[in-house]
Motif scaffolding. Structure first.
Motif, mmCIF file in Angstrom:
data_model
loop_
_atom_site.group_PDB
_atom_site.id
_atom_site.type_symbol
_atom_site.label_atom_id
_atom_site.label_comp_id
_atom_site.label_asym_id
_atom_site.label_seq_id
_atom_site.Cartn_x
_atom_site.Cartn_y
_atom_site.Cartn_z
ATOM 1 N N UNK A 1 0.784 -1.901 0.468
ATOM 2 C CA UNK A 1 0.399 0.132 -0.080
ATOM 3 C C UNK A 1 0.755 1.219 -0.530
ATOM 4 N N UNK A 2 0.967 1.983 -1.115
ATOM 5 C CA UNK A 2 2.067 2.974 -1.469
ATOM 6 C C UNK A 2 1.481 3.946 -2.299
ATOM 7 N N UNK A 3 2.000 5.549 -2.263
ATOM 8 C CA UNK A 3 1.309 5.876 -3.156
ATOM 9 C C UNK A 3 2.198 5.920 -4.376
ATOM 10 N N UNK A 4 1.560 6.534 -5.228
ATOM 11 C CA UNK A 4 2.297 6.971 -6.801
ATOM 12 C C UNK A 4 2.669 8.065 -7.018
ATOM 13 N N UNK A 5 4.173 8.563 -7.996
ATOM 14 C CA UNK A 5 4.490 9.949 -7.560
ATOM 15 C C UNK A 5 4.869 10.092 -9.192
ATOM 16 N N UNK A 6 5.419 11.490 -8.970
ATOM 17 C CA UNK A 6 5.614 11.395 -10.567
ATOM 18 C C UNK A 6 6.673 11.256 -11.200
ATOM 19 N N UNK A 7 6.715 10.643 -11.706
ATOM 20 C CA UNK A 7 8.908 10.835 -12.380
ATOM 21 C C UNK A 7 8.549 12.016 -14.090
ATOM 22 N N UNK A 8 9.746 12.837 -13.702
ATOM 23 C CA UNK A 8 10.622 13.480 -14.641
ATOM 24 C C UNK A 8 11.271 13.621 -14.781
ATOM 25 N N UNK A 9 12.184 13.651 -16.462
ATOM 26 C CA UNK A 9 13.484 14.073 -16.670
ATOM 27 C C UNK A 9 13.672 15.048 -15.892
ATOM 28 N N UNK A 10 14.870 14.934 -15.546
ATOM 29 C CA UNK A 10 15.908 16.102 -14.340
ATOM 30 C C UNK A 10 15.842 17.277 -14.878
ATOM 31 N N UNK A 11 15.948 17.781 -16.033
ATOM 32 C CA UNK A 11 15.078 19.066 -16.464
ATOM 33 C C UNK A 11 14.462 19.844 -16.563
ATOM 34 N N UNK A 12 12.883 18.798 -16.055
ATOM 35 C CA UNK A 12 11.499 18.903 -16.784
ATOM 36 C C UNK A 12 11.219 19.876 -16.082
#
Length: 296
Positions: free
Chosen positions: A162-173
């Motif tokens: 049971x854990x939340x989703x996180x937003x994954x972005x490229x490093x210079x987004x």
């Protein structure tokens, strides 16, 4: 007519193909065709019609299919009960695991189970959660792993993540420096999403709709690493569980929590209510509950 004939008919109906059924059953296609023809002659009806490359059920086939599913499940239940009585450490256990989940959470439980019960044949089927639910429902699978909530309410469940989703972005987004994000802030982004047969696909789309937009989908996959690499190639953003995010290269990726809404990732083992649970299935549940209780 015997149980083997009925099993062949069910597999052809499920796969909509004599060829695929042959591969699943490890039986030659002519043998399956002969069995189906014998079954049709005994019943005096046409059960299957070939439509292009696919095989479709006739109206009579639909009626037989519904009945036969229950007959085969009851026969399997009887066979499992007798097996438990005769030999408590033999048998077969068929488990459905989504590709993204099986390789990450289950190698050690599988190894422990095989060591404890080397005579039990453990058959692992990789499918998306939607297909796994259907297969557990009709008895093709003994147990399955899905993301909750399940689409049906006739399953017993054992939740283990049971854990939340996180937003994954490229490093210079442009959003990479944000402390947290809302889904509405992502409305103009391209998304790298799961395939449609994964329940998280529907869950994310529903949350986007509730926030007033439909996500623009750049590509879809059933594999974590592919999704992450597509983000790294700047094709879009992704929503991934914390477990995966912790392993990403911080030089290439930034992961940011979401606070409106918090989208949960709840994983559970499911099995059908009111269906006999074999010794092998009971032992698998006991072992995995013990394993995951120690991971908390």
């Amino acid at each position: 007519m015997d149980i083997l004939h009925l099993t062949y008919f069910l597999e052809v109906a499920r796969q909509k193909s004599f060829t695929k059924a042959s591969q699943m059953l490890h039986v030659s296609q002519p043998s399956i065709s002969k069995v189906i023809k014998t079954l049709e002659n005994e019943l005096g009806v046409t059960l299957l019609e070939r439509s292009g490359r696919e095989v479709e059920l006739t109206d009579a086939g639909e009626a037989v299919f519904k009945r036969v599913q229950r007959v085969v499940v009851e026969f399997k239940n009887l066979a499992s009960e007798l097996s438990d009585v005769i030999d408590l450490k033999r048998g077969e256990l068929t488990i459905g695991l989504p590709p993204m989940i099986g390789s990450r959470f289950f190698p050690k439980p599988i190894a422990q189970f095989r060591q404890a019960y080397p005579l039990i044949h453990l058959k692992l089927i990789e499918e998306g959660a939607k297909q796994i639910e259907l297969a557990v429902q009709d008895g093709t699978l003994d147990l399955g792993v899905v993301a909750l909530p399940a689409t049906r309410d006739d399953f017993e469940t054992f939740a283990f993540v049971n854990e939340p989703l996180r937003v994954v972005l490229y490093h210079d987004h442009p959003l990479a420096q944000s402390a947290s994000l809302t889904l509405a802030m992502l409305s103009n982004e391209s998304f790298v999403l799961y395939r449609e047969d994964f329940s998280l696909f529907d869950h994310i789309l529903r949350q986007c709709q509730l926030n007033g937009f439909m996500p623009r989908i750049a590509c879809q996959s059933s594999q974590w690493d592919f999704i992450v690499e597509m983000v790294g190639a700047k094709l879009g953003i992704a929503l991934l569980p914390e477990t995966i995010c912790k392993e990403l290269d911080p030089q290439r990726f930034v992961t940011i929590p979401m606070n409106d809404p918090i989208i949960p990732w709840n994983l559970a083992i499911i099995w059908k209510k009111d269906r006999y649970i074999s010794f092998a299935a009971r032992e698998w549940l006991r072992l995995t509950k013990n394993y995951f209780s120690k991971q908390i």
